[in-house]
Design an enzyme around this catalytic site. Structure first.
Site, short mmCIF file in Angstrom:
data_model
loop_
_atom_site.label_atom_id
_atom_site.label_comp_id
_atom_site.label_asym_id
_atom_site.label_seq_id
_atom_site.Cartn_x
_atom_site.Cartn_y
_atom_site.Cartn_z
N ASP A 68 0.87 -1.18 0.00
CA ASP A 68 0.00 0.00 0.00
C ASP A 68 0.91 1.23 0.00
O ASP A 68 2.10 1.13 0.31
CB ASP A 68 -0.91 0.00 1.24
CG ASP A 68 -2.19 0.80 1.01
OD1 ASP A 68 -3.27 0.18 0.96
OD2 ASP A 68 -2.12 2.05 0.89
N ILE A 69 0.31 2.37 -0.31
CA ILE A 69 1.07 3.62 -0.22
C ILE A 69 1.24 4.00 1.26
O ILE A 69 2.21 4.64 1.65
CB ILE A 69 0.39 4.72 -1.06
CG1 ILE A 69 1.31 5.87 -1.35
CG2 ILE A 69 -0.91 5.19 -0.41
CD1 ILE A 69 0.82 6.78 -2.49
N ASP A 71 4.09 2.84 -4.14
CA ASP A 71 3.11 3.73 -4.77
C ASP A 71 2.85 3.19 -6.17
O ASP A 71 3.78 3.12 -7.00
CB ASP A 71 3.74 5.14 -4.82
CG ASP A 71 2.86 6.16 -5.51
OD1 ASP A 71 1.82 5.76 -6.10
OD2 ASP A 71 3.21 7.35 -5.48
N GLY A 101 -5.62 1.77 -5.58
CA GLY A 101 -6.15 2.85 -6.42
C GLY A 101 -7.19 3.66 -5.68
O GLY A 101 -7.41 3.47 -4.49
N SER A 118 -10.88 4.52 -4.80
CA SER A 118 -11.98 3.55 -4.77
C SER A 118 -13.38 4.14 -4.91
O SER A 118 -14.37 3.41 -4.78
CB SER A 118 -11.89 2.73 -3.49
OG SER A 118 -12.16 3.56 -2.40
N HIS A 138 -19.39 -0.08 -10.94
CA HIS A 138 -19.52 1.25 -11.56
C HIS A 138 -18.98 1.28 -13.00
O HIS A 138 -19.19 2.27 -13.70
CB HIS A 138 -18.87 2.31 -10.68
CG HIS A 138 -19.60 2.43 -9.38
ND1 HIS A 138 -20.86 2.98 -9.28
CD2 HIS A 138 -19.28 1.99 -8.13
CE1 HIS A 138 -21.28 2.90 -8.02
NE2 HIS A 138 -20.34 2.30 -7.30
N TYR A 193 -14.46 7.36 -12.20
CA TYR A 193 -14.03 6.14 -11.50
C TYR A 193 -14.44 4.89 -12.30
O TYR A 193 -13.63 3.99 -12.53
CB TYR A 193 -14.66 6.15 -10.11
CG TYR A 193 -14.55 4.85 -9.35
CD1 TYR A 193 -13.32 4.39 -8.91
CD2 TYR A 193 -15.69 4.08 -9.09
CE1 TYR A 193 -13.23 3.18 -8.22
CE2 TYR A 193 -15.61 2.89 -8.40
CZ TYR A 193 -14.37 2.44 -7.96
OH TYR A 193 -14.27 1.26 -7.29
C1 15L Z 1 -17.25 0.65 -5.45
O1 15L Z 1 -16.69 0.38 -6.49
C2 15L Z 1 -16.52 1.34 -4.36
O2 15L Z 1 -15.16 1.00 -4.30
C3 15L Z 1 -17.18 1.13 -3.02
O3 15L Z 1 -16.65 2.08 -2.13
C4 15L Z 1 -18.69 1.26 -3.09
O4 15L Z 1 -19.04 2.58 -3.42
C5 15L Z 1 -19.21 0.29 -4.11
O5 15L Z 1 -18.58 0.48 -5.36
C6 15L Z 1 -20.74 0.37 -4.31
O6 15L Z 1 -21.21 0.55 -5.42
O7 15L Z 1 -21.43 0.20 -3.33
#
Ligand code: 15L
Length: 297
Positions: free
Chosen positions: A31-32, A48, A70, A72, A110, A133
């Site tokens: 991790d960083i 990093d 990364g 998130s 997402h 994202y």
């Molecule tokens: C994600 O990709 C995120 O990393 C996490 O924090 C949540 O937001 C999750 O999706 C989600 O959709 O609940």
């Protein structure tokens, strides 16, 4: 015993994974941020992901990488660019240079957040990211595809929902994954010998799932949990959300910083506007009728 590098190991998902995978693999945690309190079977290597030299050092001699590192959630472009685009490129490139056979990439729901909630999607749908994202996650899948086809890296992309002990809200009743199911999915990704390039959904066996996760099942995933056991409790606390977020799988991510003409973006708004116009037009035509002449008394 295989040695597995976990990037982003200091985060919440990394912490669940460390606990659940203890004793099954030797874990190298990166991790960083510094990793505190190493357990038996764990080592750490700070790095990093945006720095190629760091990642070349950290990935030496491991059998597989679980890339959780990364940014998130949605964030400013410069942060997403550095951590998720540059970082992800570095990761696949150092894996190639160091001869690491397998990379498990933490993609996200997402990457497909602009699919409607009434749709059931499988691993073959094209991405519909709901945010910068989400775009970065689609990018990670695509760079994985390139490295699989061009260099033979074995790539397992997990479109993860929400890894938590219990689903926190209604949306997560559809995309939740328990820590033990997630660890099991990761183990499938590490140990299945036939993986070349695969996309699966990182979700438990949820009754309200939006996903056809048959690809994960084909590869050996057998989830044990279902968010439905929390449904009554979650729904009792649920407050009505933004209707735009309610329409799409990505929830709030879909309308973060929304701009332009919303009727071009959101079909429901376009529909509502059209209906309004039609009813207005109806009124106009009525009023344009000539009034009947009043009878003289
Ligand atoms: C994600 O990709 C995120 O990393 C996490 O924090 C949540 O937001 C999750 O999706 C989600 O959709 O609940």
């Amino acid at each position: 015993m295989k040695t597995i590098l976990i990037t982003g190991a200091a985060g919440d998902v990394g912490s669940h994974l460390r606990r659940e995978l203890a004793g099954k693999y030797n874990l190298l945690l990166s991790d960083i941020k510094p990793i505190k309190a190493l357990a038996a079977g764990e080592k750490s290597a700070r790095g990093d992901i945006a720095k190629m030299a760091d990642m070349l050092r950290v990935t030496k001699g491991v059998d597989a990488i679980v890339h959780l590192g990364g940014f998130s959630v949605e964030g400013p472009w410069q942060m997403i660019l550095r951590a998720n685009i540059v970082g992800c490129y570095n990761l696949f490139e150092v894996a190639r240079r160091n001869g690491v056979r397998r990379v498990l990439f933490a993609s996200s729901n997402h990457a497909t957040g602009f699919y409607k909630r009434e749709e059931k999607i499988d691993h073959r749908v094209y991405p519909k990211p709901d945010s910068r994202y989400g775009v970065s996650k689609a990018f990670g899948e695509q760079i994985g595809s390139l490295y699989a086809d061009k260099y033979g890296t074995e790539v397992f992309c997990m479109r993860i929902g929400n890894v938590t002990v219990a689903p926190p809200d209604k949306r997560r009743l559809s995309n939740w994954i328990s820590p033990r199911d997630f660890a099991h999915l990761v183990a499938v990704g590490i140990d299945n010998p036939d993986i070349r390039f695969e996309i699966v959904y990182g979700v438990s066996d949820n009754k309200r799932s939006w996903y056809d996760n048959s690809n994960a099942h084909r590869l050996g995933y057998r989830p044990q949990d279902d968010a439905e056991r929390y449904a009554a409790e979650v729904l009792a606390k649920e407050k009505p959300g933004d209707p735009r977020a309610e329409m799409y799988q990505g929830g709030n991510f879909v309308f973060a910083e929304i701009g332009g003409d919303p009727s071009r973006i959101l079909p429901a708004i376009a529909k509502a506007r059209k209906a309004k116009k039609v009813s207005k037009a109806g009124k106009t035509s009525k009023s344009s009728k000539k009034p009947k002449p009043k009878k003289k008394k």
